[in-house]
Design a protein around this motif. Sequence first.
Motif, PDB file in Angstrom:
ATOM      1  N   PHE A 385       0.855  -1.203   0.000  1.00  0.00           N
ATOM      2  CA  PHE A 385       0.000   0.000   0.000  1.00  0.00           C
ATOM      3  C   PHE A 385       0.885   1.244   0.000  1.00  0.00           C
ATOM      4  O   PHE A 385       2.051   1.194   0.409  1.00  0.00           O
ATOM      5  CB  PHE A 385      -0.933   0.007   1.212  1.00  0.00           C
ATOM      6  N   GLU A 463      -8.996   0.124  -1.478  1.00  0.00           N
ATOM      7  CA  GLU A 463      -8.185  -1.055  -1.171  1.00  0.00           C
ATOM      8  C   GLU A 463      -6.892  -0.670  -0.438  1.00  0.00           C
ATOM      9  O   GLU A 463      -6.408  -1.403   0.427  1.00  0.00           O
ATOM     10  CB  GLU A 463      -7.888  -1.812  -2.482  1.00  0.00           C
ATOM     11  N   GLN A 467      -5.691  -2.443   3.083  1.00  0.00           N
ATOM     12  CA  GLN A 467      -4.361  -3.053   3.289  1.00  0.00           C
ATOM     13  C   GLN A 467      -3.635  -2.388   4.445  1.00  0.00           C
ATOM     14  O   GLN A 467      -2.982  -3.038   5.256  1.00  0.00           O
ATOM     15  CB  GLN A 467      -3.520  -2.875   2.026  1.00  0.00           C
ATOM     16  N   ASP A 471      -2.248  -3.973   7.949  1.00  0.00           N
ATOM     17  CA  ASP A 471      -0.827  -3.867   8.316  1.00  0.00           C
ATOM     18  C   ASP A 471      -0.672  -3.256   9.714  1.00  0.00           C
ATOM     19  O   ASP A 471       0.146  -3.716  10.518  1.00  0.00           O
ATOM     20  CB  ASP A 471      -0.087  -3.001   7.293  1.00  0.00           C
TER      21      ASP A 471
END
Length: 570
Positions: A385, A463, A467, A471
């Motif tokens: 990302f 998205e 992500q 994380d």
Amino acid sequence: MANLNTQSIQAQTFDAIVIGSGISGGWAAKELTEKGLKTLVLERGRDVQHISGYPTTNMNPWEFEHRGQIPLEVMKENPIVGKCYAFREDAQHFFVKDKEHPYVQEKPFDWIRGYQVGGKSLLWARHTQRWSDFDFEGPARDGFAVDWPIRYKDVAPWYSYVEKFAGISGNKDGLATLPDGEFLPPFELSCVENYFKETVSSQYKDRHVIIARCAHITEPQPVHIAQGRGKCQNRVLCQRGCPFGGYFSSNSSTLPWAAKTGKLTLRPDSVVHSVIFDEKKGKAKGVRVIDAHTKQLTEYYARIIFVNAAALNTNLILLNSTSKRFPNGLGNDNGLLGKFVAFHNYRARVSAEYDGFADKTTDGRRPTGGYIPRFRNVFKQETGFLRGYAAGLSASRGNDQKRDGIGASLKENLLHPTLGTWRVGSHMMGETIPKETNLVSLDKSQKDAWGIPLLKVKVDYDENDEQMTRDYIEQLSDMFARAGFTNITSTDSKQAPGLDIHEMGGVRMGKDPKTSLLNEWNQLHLCKNVFVTDGACMTSTSTQNPSLTYMALTARAADYAVKELKKGNV
Ligand SMILES: Cc1cc2nc3c(=O)[nH]c(=O)nc-3n(C[C@H](O)[C@H](O)[C@H](O)COP(=O)(O)OP(=O)(O)OC[C@H]3O[C@@H](n4cnc5c(N)ncnc54)[C@H](O)[C@@H]3O)c2cc1C
Ligand code: SF4
């Protein structure tokens, strides 16, 4: 009659107009009046005077009818603002109620607002972290948005300038991602936070735990005393309004300072409808205002106009400022006004417990917390990302108080609480990527009580945010585990955008009028005497809290605007 008209036009004419009296508008008012400009501040909400306007500030917990809670029926009437953690009985009067100020959610968006003199400066959590070049250079590096026309070095002196006046506490940590500022003494980390800080430094080269920087006066300087403000007493009742002026708000700091110059006219209950464009002169000549109560329309005139109504309302006002020259909103030839809105991702939390330090606890209160500056994708792109997140951190210990027993035994249990386990909490503060499809616009048919089109908000996660959230949960859980914390749990609230209360963009800064609305001085490319210095101007969002940057950009733009005015360039 003609004479009367001239007189009334004169009475309605100023050197400068500032729209909005919140964090950024307060700074515009201070800077412009100090530089000698007769300045009109227009505020749609009611007047709130420092101290006398804080009705709950000295109330004891038992003096609140609902002991601080919001009654169920009020919660039902306010499904949006009711989600905000600070919407409690002691501060509810500073929040906009859902029914009174509707807007259209094309996608779910929890828009949290404060309409009064002082705006949200009476409600904010006062975290004030500087942005770094990693933030200002982000879009150029990743190409996900347009390049900022400025860099950290352009803002650094203005950060110093506003920090000294506002009063910011913090530690000089020497971190590249979070430049140090002009700090008053810092608050302290608790022993478990300190232990975690040491564990993190020993295990990771690039991760740090610090005490967050915040707008609280820990050691008053002459400039704070001159404002009539004093030392923060750690009451942690800030959201009620602080009678000591212990934290920075427009009400306690910039607005009274501006008033002392004798150049300020503050007009509450004045809803700005639009900016008036003078077709002949090719610049703005003033604003249209609707009286909040009588609904009467008045015009005010000035040579320069600062739009500081808070990000989305600034978009609304500019979109509503149509003219023959600008049929789609002021300065909006490129059609980008209202687009590239972004926000912060505050969805996830990771919590844990710690068995160590059983002989220690915290003492007193602290109006701030720990902070883990961004460590992802800083020096190189290392994840799937873009950009990163910071995290808030706190570790404290509550009481375990038995409430069973009866009579003397109940009294005995209540009087002898024991210390509970250390609880550690963290929350993510992620950067979201400005996208053309995240936008605000005006509803074509629905209007508010003042005849102004309703704002339509269409903003969503993507998205990249998903992500990043995963994380954060993985990394914080791992960091907590390495510190020996136990019972590690995580939550993703999946809350709608907006509840982070850091909405930004729509009138972004940039180098090229084809791809941005404002130049490097926060000046509309196509209408040079209009300046936008609130969150609407932000080109990207960084992970840090944004308001300190709005203050610095406002002071910088005001300085430029007055110089340009004197040169006859605006
Ligand atoms: C609970 C909470 C916690 C927060 N914590 C932090 C934090 O820790 N750190 C941080 O950096 N930020 C924080 N924020 C965000 C911060 O409050 C805002 O970023 C900041 O107040 C924005 O400043 P502003 O001048 O753009 O807007 P505001 O302070 O909201 O002021 C805008 C003013 O414009 C007025 N206005 C709007 N429309 C019109 C109109 N048409 N005509 C006339 N007047 C108008 C409004 O009534 C308001 O007074 C928090 C916010 C909340 C609610
Ligand atoms: S913590 Fe400080 S700023 Fe907040 S109410 Fe108490 S004294 Fe005021």
